[in-house]
Design an enzyme around this catalytic site. Sequence first.
Site, short mmCIF file in Angstrom:
data_model
loop_
_atom_site.label_atom_id
_atom_site.label_comp_id
_atom_site.label_asym_id
_atom_site.label_seq_id
_atom_site.Cartn_x
_atom_site.Cartn_y
_atom_site.Cartn_z
N ASN A 1 0.82 -1.21 0.00
CA ASN A 1 0.00 0.00 0.00
C ASN A 1 0.86 1.26 0.00
O ASN A 1 0.56 2.23 -0.71
CB ASN A 1 -0.92 0.01 1.22
CG ASN A 1 -2.04 -1.00 1.13
OD1 ASN A 1 -2.41 -1.43 0.04
ND2 ASN A 1 -2.59 -1.38 2.27
N LYS B 1 4.51 5.83 -5.19
CA LYS B 1 4.48 5.92 -6.66
C LYS B 1 3.53 7.02 -7.11
O LYS B 1 3.84 7.81 -8.01
CB LYS B 1 4.07 4.57 -7.24
CG LYS B 1 4.02 4.50 -8.76
CD LYS B 1 3.80 3.06 -9.20
CE LYS B 1 3.68 2.96 -10.72
NZ LYS B 1 2.36 3.46 -11.18
N TYR C 1 8.25 -12.74 11.41
CA TYR C 1 8.94 -11.44 11.39
C TYR C 1 10.05 -11.42 10.34
O TYR C 1 10.13 -10.50 9.53
CB TYR C 1 9.50 -11.14 12.78
CG TYR C 1 10.18 -9.81 12.89
CD1 TYR C 1 9.46 -8.63 12.75
CD2 TYR C 1 11.54 -9.70 13.19
CE1 TYR C 1 10.06 -7.39 12.87
CE2 TYR C 1 12.15 -8.46 13.32
CZ TYR C 1 11.41 -7.31 13.15
OH TYR C 1 12.03 -6.08 13.29
N TYR D 1 9.73 -2.51 -6.97
CA TYR D 1 9.19 -1.20 -7.33
C TYR D 1 10.29 -0.28 -7.85
O TYR D 1 10.06 0.55 -8.74
CB TYR D 1 8.48 -0.56 -6.14
CG TYR D 1 6.98 -0.78 -6.13
CD1 TYR D 1 6.09 0.23 -6.48
CD2 TYR D 1 6.46 -2.03 -5.79
CE1 TYR D 1 4.72 0.02 -6.48
CE2 TYR D 1 5.09 -2.25 -5.79
CZ TYR D 1 4.22 -1.22 -6.13
OH TYR D 1 2.86 -1.44 -6.15
#
Length: 328
Positions: free
Chosen positions: A100, A106, A146, A160
Site C-alpha cells: 500500500n 508511486k 517477522y 518497485y
Amino acid sequence: MKRVLITGAAGFLGSHLCDRFIKEGCHVIGMDNLITGDLKNIEHLFKLENFEYYHHDVTKFVHVPGKLDYILHFASPASPIDYLKIPIQTLKVGALGTHNLLGLAKEKGARFMIASTSEIYGDPLVHPQTEEYYGNVNTIGPRGVYDEAKRFQESITMAYHTFHGLDTRIVRIFNTYGPRMRLNDGRVIPAFMGQALRGEDLTVFGDGSQTRSFCYVDDEVEGIYRLLMSDYTGPVNIGNPHEITIKDFAEEIIKLTGTDQKIIYKDLPKDDPMVRQPDISKAKSILGWEPKVSRADGMKRTYDYFKTLSQEDLKKTEHRDFSKQIRK
C-alpha cells in the site's frame, strides 16, 4: 517545507524519527494503529503546526492528501513478545502494508524507505554480517513471521525500484535501544532493566554466550537520516559493531543499576541467533556514518529514563515465555 509520512510513528524508533524530521524543518505526518505503539511517545508533538497524526492501519488502503516528499515505513511489531502474539498482523504489515505504501509513494513521486532488520540474516553462518549475506532463516519457525515479513519488504521495495523506477532506500537496523522503549516488549535491554528495577534476578536464555551489538537510538536515527538523503538504493546495515555476550551484558546491567541480583538461566528459544554483529563498511564509506555514543553512556541515559517510569508501568512488564519454541 518537505512533507514526510512516517508509519509506526508512535513506536520507539518511529517517534524519534518524528523528532528528527521536525528538527530538520519538515512537516511530519505520523501514522500508527497503536497495536504496539503508544501516543505518549509523540504527545509532545501534537501542539506543533508542522505535525499531524493519523490513526490508521497501513494494511488497509492509505490516503494522505497533498504532496509527500518522503515516506518512511517503520510500522511493524519488532519484539518476540509482539510477533509471537500477533503473527498474522506482523506478516500483513510487512506484505500488505508495504504494498500500500509503495503504491502511495508511486502516486506521490515520493522517496520511499523501508525499515528492514538484522533479523533477515536469521541465525547467521557468516560473521560479522555483510549486506551481501543472504541469511539463514527458518521460514516456518516461530520467528519466521517477522523474518520473512522483512525479507518480503526488501524484495517488493526493490521490485518497485527496478520495475517502476521508484526512488527507494533499504535500511537494515540492528539492535537499537534508548528512551521510549517499552519496558514490557521482551527485548534484552528493557527485559534486564525491568527485572533490575523490580529487584528480580536477570533471566539469560541459553548459557549467555550468544552475542548482540547494541546501537543507541540517536546514532541509529542519524544513520537512517543520512541513508535517506543519500543516492544509494541498496540495503545498508546501520548498527553498532561493538559485540558483547548476553552474559557479560547482564553483568553490566547489574553493575549499572547497583543491584545485587543474580543471573538465572533458562532454555534458549528456537532459532534465537547465536551471533549478531553488523559489518558497517558500507555505512562508513557511503554515508560517512559510524556510531558515536558509547554503550556505557547510552545505557546510563536509558536507565535514567526507565527510572522515571511509575510502579504501575513496572508491574505491567511481561515476562518472555518461550516454552513452546525451545531450540531442539
